[in-house]
Design an enzyme around this catalytic site. Structure first.
Site, PDB file in Angstrom:
ATOM      1  N   LYS A 129       1.142  -1.333   0.367  1.00 39.92           N
ATOM      2  CA  LYS A 129       0.060  -0.274   0.343  1.00 39.92           C
ATOM      3  C   LYS A 129       0.814   1.497   0.527  1.00 39.92           C
ATOM      4  O   LYS A 129       2.432   1.462   0.297  1.00 39.92           O
ATOM      5  CB  LYS A 129      -0.456   0.067   1.453  1.00 39.92           C
ATOM      6  CG  LYS A 129      -1.988  -1.356   1.274  1.00 39.92           C
ATOM      7  CD  LYS A 129      -3.030  -1.147   0.071  1.00 39.92           C
ATOM      8  CE  LYS A 129      -3.581  -2.185  -0.318  1.00 39.92           C
ATOM      9  NZ  LYS A 129      -4.675  -3.237   0.962  1.00 39.92           N
TER      10      LYS A 129
HETATM   11  C1  PLP Z   1      -5.438  -4.412   1.073  1.00 40.76           C
HETATM   12  C2  PLP Z   1      -6.915  -3.855   0.890  1.00 40.76           C
HETATM   13  C3  PLP Z   1      -7.496  -4.348   1.974  1.00 40.76           C
HETATM   14  C4  PLP Z   1      -7.460  -5.165   3.336  1.00 40.76           C
HETATM   15  O1  PLP Z   1      -5.853  -4.570   4.536  1.00 40.76           O
HETATM   16  P1  PLP Z   1      -4.855  -5.441   4.999  1.00 40.76           P
HETATM   17  O2  PLP Z   1      -4.419  -4.617   5.983  1.00 40.76           O
HETATM   18  O3  PLP Z   1      -4.402  -6.141   4.303  1.00 40.76           O
HETATM   19  O4  PLP Z   1      -5.690  -5.865   6.644  1.00 40.76           O
HETATM   20  C5  PLP Z   1      -9.041  -3.866   2.212  1.00 40.76           C
HETATM   21  N1  PLP Z   1      -9.633  -3.468   0.962  1.00 40.76           N
HETATM   22  C6  PLP Z   1      -8.941  -3.183  -0.220  1.00 40.76           C
HETATM   23  C7  PLP Z   1      -9.890  -2.605  -1.057  1.00 40.76           C
HETATM   24  C8  PLP Z   1      -8.059  -3.545  -0.205  1.00 40.76           C
HETATM   25  O5  PLP Z   1      -6.669  -3.552  -1.684  1.00 40.76           O
END
Ligand code: PLP
Length: 397
Positions: A195
């Site tokens: 991210k």
């Molecule tokens: C990455 C992601 C999540 C989950 O995030 P985590 O921190 O890995 O739990 C939820 N929603 C979307 C759209 C994502 O891309």
């Protein structure tokens, strides 16, 4: 015409370029080592500092640090009292986590199809899915493009619904001149490895609602009093009570130390991501066979992904073959996302099949996430453009 590597031609580059890489520097290394040496490695003062600075950076009243965005989304639903017998409306075009958290609470997952131009939930489709059991809407700011929050807020107000935003892609995103979370009941950020801002794993529940913040602080650590982590400090007390069936969703100070350093760089990360997106759009925008991502006027895109669309009727190959061809050029691609309703768990539970959410399916069949991260060099991004042009040129109808 130049032959793609998959047809026996020479690959565009020798070394494999992955779809995404984090940007971690000496500052992050130092900050993590300092925590390791401090004797306090789990939830503590670094986590509290990260929460305070994150809340300030988005302009929200509270930020509650947790172990993932999934945990943040789950806590938001639990804190708003959503459970069995309730319905929650979300997008089919998202990661499974968004729907999974609804399932965890025992509520029913209801999907509303997306818009072709932004991949985001369509407010008109939301309205069609509202029943007397609907309790919340969970918009997902896909790739960092904000959803139509004005329309969504109007619907929520009219039907007295909660809005829990999946802001996993939204670091740096702005809507109506404000960061996501500034006006939110609940917005959940992800700090997963790829991210925009990472703590390896981690998440933040941002809220302007005192009750949600209080509940989330307690529920993230078993339902113990909200400052439970302090019980081992000098001022701490050994006695504690469990007031609700909480979870083990707390963030560690190691993660928070990483996050604090990344937070200082987020503006720069997003600036570099926008620049890279501009470059790709300039280079690929006029290529027949491709559709580049669109940005609605008046918003700031957070650019987590660069979702390119293949115009399948102008090409002799499908998306899977395109990704194989890119891999042969030594370029890693990904797909965001396999729509929720096509995963066997959801298809079987709700009886969903192809045809149920046609826009999500249309996008899924065409979307390719090309390599996209701020640490890419000029040569890396030029290689991506060269490979895409070569493959599309070769397989054009
Ligand atoms: C990455 C992601 C999540 C989950 O995030 P985590 O921190 O890995 O739990 C939820 N929603 C979307 C759209 C994502 O891309």
């Amino acid at each position: 015409m130049e032959k793609p590597a998959i047809e026996g031609g020479k690959p565009v580059r020798k070394e494999f370029l992955p779809f995404s890489l984090p940007w971690l520097g000496e500052e992050e290394e130092k900050a993590v080592v300092a925590v390791l040496r401090s004797g306090w490695i789990t939830t503590g003062s670094k986590t509290a500092e990260f929460e305070e600075k994150f809340a300030k950076s988005v302009g929200a009243k509270h930020a509650v640090a947790v172990s993932s965005a999934t945990a943040a989304l789950h806590l938001s639903l639990v804190a708003t009292g959503i459970g069995k017998g309730d319905e929650v409306i979300t997008s089919p075009y998202t990661f499974c986590a968004t729907a999974h958290v609804i399932e965890y609470t025992g509520a029913k997952t209801v999907l509303a199809d997306v818009q072709k131009d932004t991949f985001n939930i369509d407010p008109k489709e939301i309205e069609k899915k509202i029943t007397p059991k609907t309790r919340a809407i969970m918009p997902v700011h896909y790739a960092g493009h904000p959803c139509d929050m004005k329309e969504i807020r109007e619907i929520a107000e009219k039907h007295d619904l909660h809005i829990i935003e999946d802001a996993a892609h939204a670091a740096g995103t702005e809507y109506d001149g404000k960061r996501i979370g500034a006006e939110s009941e609940a917005a959940c950020y992800s700090f997963y490895a790829n991210k925009q801002l990472t703590t390896a794993e981690g998440g933040m529940l941002v809220t302007n609602d005192d009750a949600i913040a209080d509940k989330a602080r307690s529920l993230r650590l078993f339902g113990i009093d909200k400052d439970a982590w302090k019980r081992y400090t000098k001022s701490g007390k050994w006695y504690y009570e469990v007031k609700a069936l909480g979870f083990k969703y707390n963030m560690t100070d190691i993660q928070a130390a990483l996050g604090l350093e990344q937070l200082k760089k987020i503006e720069e990360f997003v600036r570099l991501r926008s620049k890279l997106a501009e470059f790709f759009s300039r280079e690929l925008g006029s290529i027949e066979g491709l559709t580049i991502p669109r940005v609605k006027p008046g918003v700031k895109h957070g650019w987590y992904l660069y979702p390119l669309l293949l115009n399948l009727d102008e090409l002799k190959i499908d998306r899977a073959k395109f990704i194989e061809a890119m891999a042969a050029e030594n370029l890693g691609c990904s797909v965001h996302f396999v729509p929720i309703h096509l995963h066997p768990y959801y298809a079987q539970k709700y009886g969903w099949t192809r045809g149920d959410f046609p826009v999500a399916e249309w996008l899924y069949d065409r979307e390719v996430s090309i390599p996209f991260f701020p640490k890419m060099s000029g040569q890396d991004s030029a290689d991506v453009v060269e490979a895409v042009k070569k493959i599309v040129g070769y397989y054009r109808r």
